[in-house]
Design a protein around this motif. Structure first.
Motif, PDB file in Angstrom:
ATOM      1  N   THR A 159      50.358  41.533  43.210  1.00  0.00           N
ATOM      2  CA  THR A 159      51.696  40.927  43.208  1.00  0.00           C
ATOM      3  C   THR A 159      52.770  41.560  42.420  1.00  0.00           C
ATOM      4  N   VAL A 160      53.877  41.849  42.981  1.00  0.00           N
ATOM      5  CA  VAL A 160      54.979  42.469  42.266  1.00  0.00           C
ATOM      6  C   VAL A 160      55.889  41.687  41.786  1.00  0.00           C
ATOM      7  N   ARG A 161      56.411  41.803  40.355  1.00  0.00           N
ATOM      8  CA  ARG A 161      57.418  40.869  39.965  1.00  0.00           C
ATOM      9  C   ARG A 161      58.871  41.267  39.983  1.00  0.00           C
ATOM     10  N   MET A 162      59.766  40.592  40.635  1.00  0.00           N
ATOM     11  CA  MET A 162      61.125  40.912  40.803  1.00  0.00           C
ATOM     12  C   MET A 162      61.746  40.758  39.438  1.00  0.00           C
ATOM     13  N   VAL A 225      68.299  51.349  45.474  1.00  0.00           N
ATOM     14  CA  VAL A 225      68.748  50.529  44.255  1.00  0.00           C
ATOM     15  C   VAL A 225      68.378  51.191  42.988  1.00  0.00           C
ATOM     16  N   LEU A 226      67.286  51.598  43.003  1.00  0.00           N
ATOM     17  CA  LEU A 226      66.892  52.259  41.325  1.00  0.00           C
ATOM     18  C   LEU A 226      67.756  53.305  41.082  1.00  0.00           C
ATOM     19  N   GLN A 227      68.390  54.269  41.980  1.00  0.00           N
ATOM     20  CA  GLN A 227      69.178  55.333  41.755  1.00  0.00           C
ATOM     21  C   GLN A 227      70.707  54.923  41.420  1.00  0.00           C
ATOM     22  N   THR A 243      60.260  49.858  37.623  1.00  0.00           N
ATOM     23  CA  THR A 243      60.817  49.876  36.488  1.00  0.00           C
ATOM     24  C   THR A 243      60.015  50.452  35.281  1.00  0.00           C
ATOM     25  N   GLU A 244      58.441  50.184  35.522  1.00  0.00           N
ATOM     26  CA  GLU A 244      57.643  50.761  34.491  1.00  0.00           C
ATOM     27  C   GLU A 244      57.719  52.083  34.161  1.00  0.00           C
ATOM     28  N   GLN A 248      63.806  53.211  29.975  1.00  0.00           N
ATOM     29  CA  GLN A 248      64.990  53.122  29.268  1.00  0.00           C
ATOM     30  C   GLN A 248      66.106  52.086  29.972  1.00  0.00           C
ATOM     31  N   LEU A 249      65.545  51.441  31.358  1.00  0.00           N
ATOM     32  CA  LEU A 249      66.167  50.341  31.776  1.00  0.00           C
ATOM     33  C   LEU A 249      66.049  49.043  30.910  1.00  0.00           C
TER      34      LEU A 249
END
Length: 301
Positions: A159-162, A225-227, A243-244, A248-249
């Motif tokens: 499961t991926v958390r947003m 989106v990431l870029q 994001t992991e 730095q985010l």
């Protein structure tokens, strides 16, 4: 149409010579020539221009060669599937998943799979469109939503958390975002709501868009989106597997409801006993377990 004549035609077209084709097929030059003439008579067309330096395909010959080339490729793939055994994993495996997951999570881990199975050929197809597995557009898929087709073997992987993220530089320039309503002062970056596999990830996006963000940028995959977030364009909705890798985010509004996306591995029922599919399935499951262990060590699970 005579399959044997097509096989001989393909060899001649590939070699560009009756003699060389005969050597490959263990046939005499005259036997090969007779078969080509017979095929031309059957089709009522000329397939080769006879040239001093060899044979050159006519326009009609090019059309037929394209067809026999496709047939040859499919036969080789079928042969590889038939030879697939418990002792050896080899041949082509067509894997489809989203651009974000394939680029940022799967591709960096494939080195381990190739180290274990050096004769395996992966054709990695990254797109948001859901390919039709029963129609063999791909062999195996990793999807961000549960497959709906009944004739698929499926397994829930994780499961991926947003969450909502921004770069320090963006927040320094535009100011903090301390409550959901503050989105009106910021540019929201999220996956297009019409994307094929956006699934439950759309929940957070819809909630924030209802609060009238100051500006909006939608992208059809999470890599985009990431870029955009990394280049300080705004605050973006991103999955934790992305994001992991970018500590730095800064995560914003972590107290908001946890919006999660299920990740499934699926493949056609007819490939249930394929050793290539089994090797890939086991590899992905092993990497998921290692991923979970790492996240627990970081205190994120």
């Amino acid at each position: 149409m005579d399959w044997d004549k097509l096989r001989i035609f393909h060899a001649v077209a590939d070699a560009g010579s009756l003699t060389h084709a005969g050597d490959r097929l263990n046939l005499s030059q005259s036997a090969v020539s007779r078969q080509i003439r017979a095929l031309e008579e059957t089709l009522n067309t000329t397939l080769f221009h006879r040239h001093a330096r060899g044979l050159i395909l006519t326009e009609q010959g090019e059309l037929l060669f394209d067809a026999t080339q496709s047939m040859s490729t499919r036969l080789e793939a079928a042969s590889a599937r038939i030879r697939d055994s418990e002792e050896e994993v080899f041949g082509e495996l067509r894997v489809t998943t989203t651009v974000g997951f394939g680029t940022l999570w799967l591709a960096p881990r494939l080195t381990k799979l190739y180290e274990q199975y050096p004769n395996l050929k992966i054709d990695l197809m990254l797109e948001e469109r859901v390919l039709d597995l029963p129609m063999r557009e791909a062999d195996v898929a990793i999807r961000m939503k549960e497959p709906s087709q009944a004739d698929l073997v499926r397994k829930r992987l994780m499961t991926v958390r947003m969450g909502l993220y921004a770069s320090p530089a963006y927040l320094k320039k535009r100011g903090p975002l301390e409550a959901a309503e503050d989105i009106s002062q910021h540019r929201l970056i999220c996956q297009n709501q019409r994307s094929a596999q956006v699934s439950s990830a759309a929940v957070l996006g819809k909630k924030l868009m209802a609060l009238n963000p100051g500006s909006l940028l939608t992208v059809n995959n999470y890599f985009g989106v990431l870029q955009s977030v990394l280049y300080n364009l705004g605050v973006g909705i991103l999955p934790d597997y992305v994001t992991e890798e970018f500590p730095q985010l800064i995560e914003l509004l972590p107290e908001e409801d946890q919006h999660s996306v299920p990740v499934y591995l699926a493949y056609p029922e007819e490939l249930r006993h394929s050793q290539r599919v089994g090797a890939f399935r086991d590899f992905v499951q092993s990497e998921i377990m290692a991923h979970r262990k790492h996240m627990k060590e970081l205190g994120k699970l």
